[in-house]
Write a protein that holds these residues in place. Structure first.
Motif, mmCIF file in Angstrom:
data_model
loop_
_atom_site.group_PDB
_atom_site.id
_atom_site.type_symbol
_atom_site.label_atom_id
_atom_site.label_comp_id
_atom_site.label_asym_id
_atom_site.label_seq_id
_atom_site.Cartn_x
_atom_site.Cartn_y
_atom_site.Cartn_z
ATOM 1 N N UNK A 1 -6.225 20.931 10.643
ATOM 2 C CA UNK A 1 -5.543 19.966 10.104
ATOM 3 C C UNK A 1 -5.933 18.619 10.915
ATOM 4 N N UNK A 2 -6.357 17.616 10.126
ATOM 5 C CA UNK A 2 -6.579 16.121 10.740
ATOM 6 C C UNK A 2 -5.376 15.291 10.568
ATOM 7 N N UNK A 3 -5.238 14.535 11.439
ATOM 8 C CA UNK A 3 -4.268 13.434 11.666
ATOM 9 C C UNK A 3 -4.278 12.394 10.196
ATOM 10 N N UNK B 1 11.124 -5.094 2.169
ATOM 11 C CA UNK B 1 11.949 -3.946 1.777
ATOM 12 C C UNK B 1 11.246 -3.080 0.630
ATOM 13 N N UNK B 2 10.066 -3.842 0.550
ATOM 14 C CA UNK B 2 9.137 -2.858 -0.465
ATOM 15 C C UNK B 2 8.433 -1.540 0.258
ATOM 16 N N UNK B 3 8.810 -1.631 1.691
ATOM 17 C CA UNK B 3 8.135 -0.517 2.417
ATOM 18 C C UNK B 3 8.424 0.850 1.676
ATOM 19 N N UNK B 4 9.502 1.097 1.273
ATOM 20 C CA UNK B 4 10.078 2.499 0.704
ATOM 21 C C UNK B 4 9.528 2.550 -0.564
ATOM 22 N N UNK B 5 9.122 1.701 -1.098
ATOM 23 C CA UNK B 5 8.074 1.878 -2.498
ATOM 24 C C UNK B 5 6.772 2.320 -2.202
ATOM 25 N N UNK B 6 6.197 1.741 -1.019
ATOM 26 C CA UNK B 6 4.953 2.154 -0.597
ATOM 27 C C UNK B 6 4.855 3.349 0.468
ATOM 28 N N UNK B 7 5.855 4.383 0.354
ATOM 29 C CA UNK B 7 5.894 5.506 1.163
ATOM 30 C C UNK B 7 6.150 5.107 2.496
ATOM 31 N N UNK B 8 7.057 4.133 2.882
ATOM 32 C CA UNK B 8 7.202 4.199 4.171
ATOM 33 C C UNK B 8 6.183 3.371 5.064
ATOM 34 N N UNK B 9 5.031 2.750 4.265
ATOM 35 C CA UNK B 9 4.095 1.896 5.174
ATOM 36 C C UNK B 9 4.577 0.571 5.298
ATOM 37 N N UNK B 10 4.068 -0.096 6.455
ATOM 38 C CA UNK B 10 4.437 -1.329 6.841
ATOM 39 C C UNK B 10 4.256 -2.278 5.894
ATOM 40 N N UNK B 11 5.100 -3.329 5.421
ATOM 41 C CA UNK B 11 4.642 -4.470 4.619
ATOM 42 C C UNK B 11 5.114 -5.565 5.124
ATOM 43 N N UNK B 12 3.962 -6.517 5.387
ATOM 44 C CA UNK B 12 4.316 -7.698 6.000
ATOM 45 C C UNK B 12 3.298 -8.738 5.500
ATOM 46 N N UNK B 13 3.460 -10.096 5.974
ATOM 47 C CA UNK B 13 2.699 -11.008 5.625
ATOM 48 C C UNK B 13 2.152 -11.762 6.911
ATOM 49 N N UNK B 14 0.897 -11.848 6.787
ATOM 50 C CA UNK B 14 0.398 -12.455 8.282
ATOM 51 C C UNK B 14 -0.312 -13.739 7.871
ATOM 52 N N UNK B 15 -0.317 -14.103 6.657
ATOM 53 C CA UNK B 15 -0.957 -15.615 6.377
ATOM 54 C C UNK B 15 -0.150 -15.915 4.947
ATOM 55 N N UNK B 16 -0.246 -17.274 4.489
ATOM 56 C CA UNK B 16 0.350 -17.498 3.388
ATOM 57 C C UNK B 16 0.009 -16.934 2.073
ATOM 58 N N UNK B 17 0.766 -16.651 1.176
ATOM 59 C CA UNK B 17 0.279 -15.770 -0.078
ATOM 60 C C UNK B 17 -0.653 -14.845 0.086
ATOM 61 N N UNK C 1 -0.058 -10.199 1.420
ATOM 62 C CA UNK C 1 0.566 -9.123 2.111
ATOM 63 C C UNK C 1 -0.197 -8.134 2.504
ATOM 64 N N UNK C 2 0.161 -7.622 3.575
ATOM 65 C CA UNK C 2 -0.397 -6.496 4.030
ATOM 66 C C UNK C 2 0.492 -5.279 3.965
ATOM 67 N N UNK C 3 -0.296 -4.248 3.515
ATOM 68 C CA UNK C 3 0.310 -3.035 3.542
ATOM 69 C C UNK C 3 -0.146 -1.997 4.564
ATOM 70 N N UNK C 4 0.082 -1.529 5.593
ATOM 71 C CA UNK C 4 -0.429 -0.654 6.373
ATOM 72 C C UNK C 4 0.227 0.474 7.003
ATOM 73 N N UNK C 5 -0.496 1.509 7.406
ATOM 74 C CA UNK C 5 -0.006 2.655 8.138
ATOM 75 C C UNK C 5 -0.799 3.789 7.614
ATOM 76 N N UNK C 6 -0.267 5.070 8.134
ATOM 77 C CA UNK C 6 -0.861 6.284 8.051
ATOM 78 C C UNK C 6 -0.992 6.682 6.395
ATOM 79 N N UNK C 7 -1.912 7.224 6.171
ATOM 80 C CA UNK C 7 -2.217 7.728 4.718
ATOM 81 C C UNK C 7 -2.605 9.207 4.749
ATOM 82 N N UNK C 8 -2.110 10.258 4.138
ATOM 83 C CA UNK C 8 -2.467 11.662 4.495
ATOM 84 C C UNK C 8 -3.621 11.928 3.863
ATOM 85 N N UNK C 9 -3.985 11.442 2.604
ATOM 86 C CA UNK C 9 -5.379 11.880 2.074
ATOM 87 C C UNK C 9 -6.087 10.724 1.104
#
Length: 82
Positions: free
Chosen positions: A11-13, A28-44, A46-54
């Protein structure tokens, strides 16, 4: 030295990814994106980031972006040493 049973790969991480889209989603969209972090670091943008299984899970996330009609800016695998 022990080896995994025949036919079983070790198994690989999960790989970490950063998906950037044009448009603003609230955290709040984080739950819809399977718990990934949803944030905005610049105007207009959105960054969706985190671990993705495969790759199948990554394609599922990209399908969700498509379903929201958000223009995709980039998809980047994040180096775990960063």
């Amino acid at each position: 030295m022990s080896r995994p049973p025949s036919g079983t790969a070790p198994a690989e991480p999960p790989a970490r990814y950063e998906i950037r889209v044009k448009g603003v989603l609230e955290s709040r969209w984080s739950a819809w994106f399977e718990g990934l972090q949803v944030s905005s670091d610049e105007p207009d943008v959105t960054v969706i980031a985190g671990p993705v299984t495969d790759q199948a899970a990554l394609h599922g996330l990209l399908a969700k972006v498509r379903d929201l009609a958000l223009p995709l800016i980039s998809v980047r695998r994040i180096d775990p040493d960063r």
